[in-house]
Design a protein around this motif. Structure first.
Motif, mmCIF file in Angstrom:
data_model
loop_
_atom_site.group_PDB
_atom_site.id
_atom_site.type_symbol
_atom_site.label_atom_id
_atom_site.label_comp_id
_atom_site.label_asym_id
_atom_site.label_seq_id
_atom_site.Cartn_x
_atom_site.Cartn_y
_atom_site.Cartn_z
ATOM 1 N N PHE A 125 0.821 -1.214 0.000
ATOM 2 C CA PHE A 125 0.000 0.000 0.000
ATOM 3 C C PHE A 125 0.856 1.267 0.000
ATOM 4 O O PHE A 125 0.407 2.323 -0.452
ATOM 5 N N LEU A 126 2.105 1.170 0.472
ATOM 6 C CA LEU A 126 2.998 2.324 0.357
ATOM 7 C C LEU A 126 3.356 2.591 -1.105
ATOM 8 O O LEU A 126 3.394 3.745 -1.549
ATOM 9 N N GLN A 127 3.603 1.532 -1.853
ATOM 10 C CA GLN A 127 3.890 1.699 -3.280
ATOM 11 C C GLN A 127 2.670 2.218 -4.026
ATOM 12 O O GLN A 127 2.797 3.015 -4.965
ATOM 13 N N GLN A 128 1.491 1.776 -3.602
ATOM 14 C CA GLN A 128 0.267 2.292 -4.220
ATOM 15 C C GLN A 128 0.136 3.793 -3.968
ATOM 16 O O GLN A 128 -0.211 4.564 -4.872
ATOM 17 N N ALA A 129 0.428 4.214 -2.735
ATOM 18 C CA ALA A 129 0.368 5.642 -2.408
ATOM 19 C C ALA A 129 1.408 6.428 -3.204
ATOM 20 O O ALA A 129 1.140 7.540 -3.677
ATOM 21 N N LEU A 130 2.594 5.844 -3.373
ATOM 22 C CA LEU A 130 3.626 6.502 -4.181
ATOM 23 C C LEU A 130 3.150 6.700 -5.614
ATOM 24 O O LEU A 130 3.374 7.754 -6.220
ATOM 25 N N GLY A 131 2.496 5.688 -6.155
ATOM 26 C CA GLY A 131 1.969 5.809 -7.506
ATOM 27 C C GLY A 131 0.945 6.926 -7.621
ATOM 28 O O GLY A 131 0.892 7.635 -8.636
ATOM 29 N N GLN A 132 0.149 7.106 -6.581
ATOM 30 C CA GLN A 132 -0.869 8.159 -6.605
ATOM 31 C C GLN A 132 -0.252 9.553 -6.608
ATOM 32 O O GLN A 132 -0.872 10.500 -7.097
ATOM 33 N N THR A 133 0.949 9.695 -6.057
ATOM 34 C CA THR A 133 1.574 11.022 -6.021
ATOM 35 C C THR A 133 1.961 11.516 -7.410
ATOM 36 O O THR A 133 2.207 12.714 -7.587
ATOM 37 N N GLU A 134 2.023 10.616 -8.386
ATOM 38 C CA GLU A 134 2.349 11.045 -9.749
ATOM 39 C C GLU A 134 1.280 11.980 -10.307
ATOM 40 O O GLU A 134 1.551 12.783 -11.205
ATOM 41 N N ALA A 135 0.068 11.885 -9.771
ATOM 42 C CA ALA A 135 -1.029 12.718 -10.273
ATOM 43 C C ALA A 135 -0.839 14.196 -9.944
ATOM 44 O O ALA A 135 -1.526 15.056 -10.515
ATOM 45 N N PHE A 136 0.082 14.513 -9.025
ATOM 46 C CA PHE A 136 0.326 15.916 -8.686
ATOM 47 C C PHE A 136 1.150 16.632 -9.754
ATOM 48 O O PHE A 136 1.179 17.862 -9.789
ATOM 49 N N GLY A 137 1.829 15.871 -10.612
ATOM 50 C CA GLY A 137 2.757 16.439 -11.575
ATOM 51 C C GLY A 137 2.233 17.619 -12.378
ATOM 52 O O GLY A 137 2.904 18.658 -12.482
ATOM 53 N N GLN A 151 8.995 10.496 2.768
ATOM 54 C CA GLN A 151 8.506 9.797 3.953
ATOM 55 C C GLN A 151 8.058 8.375 3.620
ATOM 56 O O GLN A 151 8.306 7.435 4.391
ATOM 57 N N LEU A 152 7.415 8.207 2.472
ATOM 58 C CA LEU A 152 6.970 6.875 2.067
ATOM 59 C C LEU A 152 8.166 5.972 1.768
ATOM 60 O O LEU A 152 8.194 4.801 2.172
#
Length: 270
Positions: free
Chosen positions: A99-111, A130-131
């Motif tokens: 789930f940490l990797q899933q959250a990391l993937g979601q941060t790409e949407a901020f680009g 932090q992740l």
């Protein structure tokens, strides 16, 4: 940056339009230009904050749901202990990493929004750091740290811990800068970490002075206990274990697992 540029152009256009159209005195033109700039900036900020908040809520939701699943599994194992504690730990770490990797993937949407907000990239980099820290991907942590914001004691402690591990210069200066920002009652783990680092350097005097500073600014049992150990010349008994996960998350020490020794029929240990 684009929001500032567009707002400035909008304000300038409004002011020039009024001035060239002879609709107002130049002083009022300047006033309306500034007002137009502020209104445009506020509207763009509200729109941007709304979209960024939705994305951030999605990331936080993923993390909260993952933690809830982990806690449910731990509670289940407390009722029915697993056959192998080591295997259970591996399963927990695998699920956490998922789930940490899933959250990391979601941060790409901020680009796409980085160009609209000067600080957003640094805020997202801080979250990503932090992740990665939780997953012990220290190479990525070290890559992201120079572009992070250190607005809370734990994030600052992560930076301080990596500076110690990498033997970077400026560690003491960084600590003093972060300590100066703390309010009363904040930053116990940051002070405890700096004292621990001082002990690793065999600088007991610095560790003692650091804990005295901490004790004057907060009420914390671990700080008090370690201060007592150092004051009574017992540096070997110094321990930050009282901070629990907050300390062990820094990756400098592993939790000590107490094993129960087998006992014979008479109740005495072998």
């Amino acid at each position: 940056m684009l929001t500032i540029l567009i707002s400035a152009l909008a304000g300038l256009g409004l002011g020039l339009g009024l001035f060239l159209g002879d609709a107002a005195h130049w002083g009022w033109c300047v006033f309306w230009a500034l007002l137009g700039f502020g209104a445009c900036q506020a509207a763009a900020g509200l729109l941007l904050r709304g979209r960024v908040k939705r994305l951030m809520d999605g990331v936080q939701g993923t993390l909260a749901a993952g933690q809830k699943r982990l806690q449910a599994r731990v509670n289940q194992w407390q009722l029915r202990p697993p056959g192998s504690l080591k295997q259970a730990q591996i399963e927990l770490e695998r699920e956490q990493r998922g789930f940490l990797q899933q959250a990391l993937g979601q941060t790409e949407a901020f680009g796409p929004y980085y160009r609209w907000s000067p600080l957003l990239r640094r805020q997202v980099n801080t979250l990503r750091m932090q992740l990665h820290y939780q997953m012990k991907n220290y190479a990525e942590v070290d890559r992201l740290l120079p572009s992070c914001l250190f607005l809370d004691p734990l994030t600052a402690a992560m930076r301080l811990a990596r500076m110690h591990v990498r033997q970077e210069e400026g560690l003491d200066r960084f600590f003093e800068k972060q300590a100066a920002r703390l309010r009363y009652g904040q930053g116990a783990v940051l002070y405890a970490l700096y004292a621990w680092i001082a002990l690793q350097r065999n600088d007991i005097d610095l560790a003692h002075k650091t804990l005295i500073r901490a004790a004057s600014k907060m009420e914390n049992e671990t700080i008090k206990r370690n201060l007592e150990h150092l004051a009574n010349n017992r540096p070997r008994q110094f321990s930050n274990a009282g901070f629990g996960d907050e300390w062990y998350a820094l990756g400098l020490e592993e939790p000590r697992v107490k094993t129960q020794r087998a006992r014979g029929p008479g109740g005495r240990p072998f």
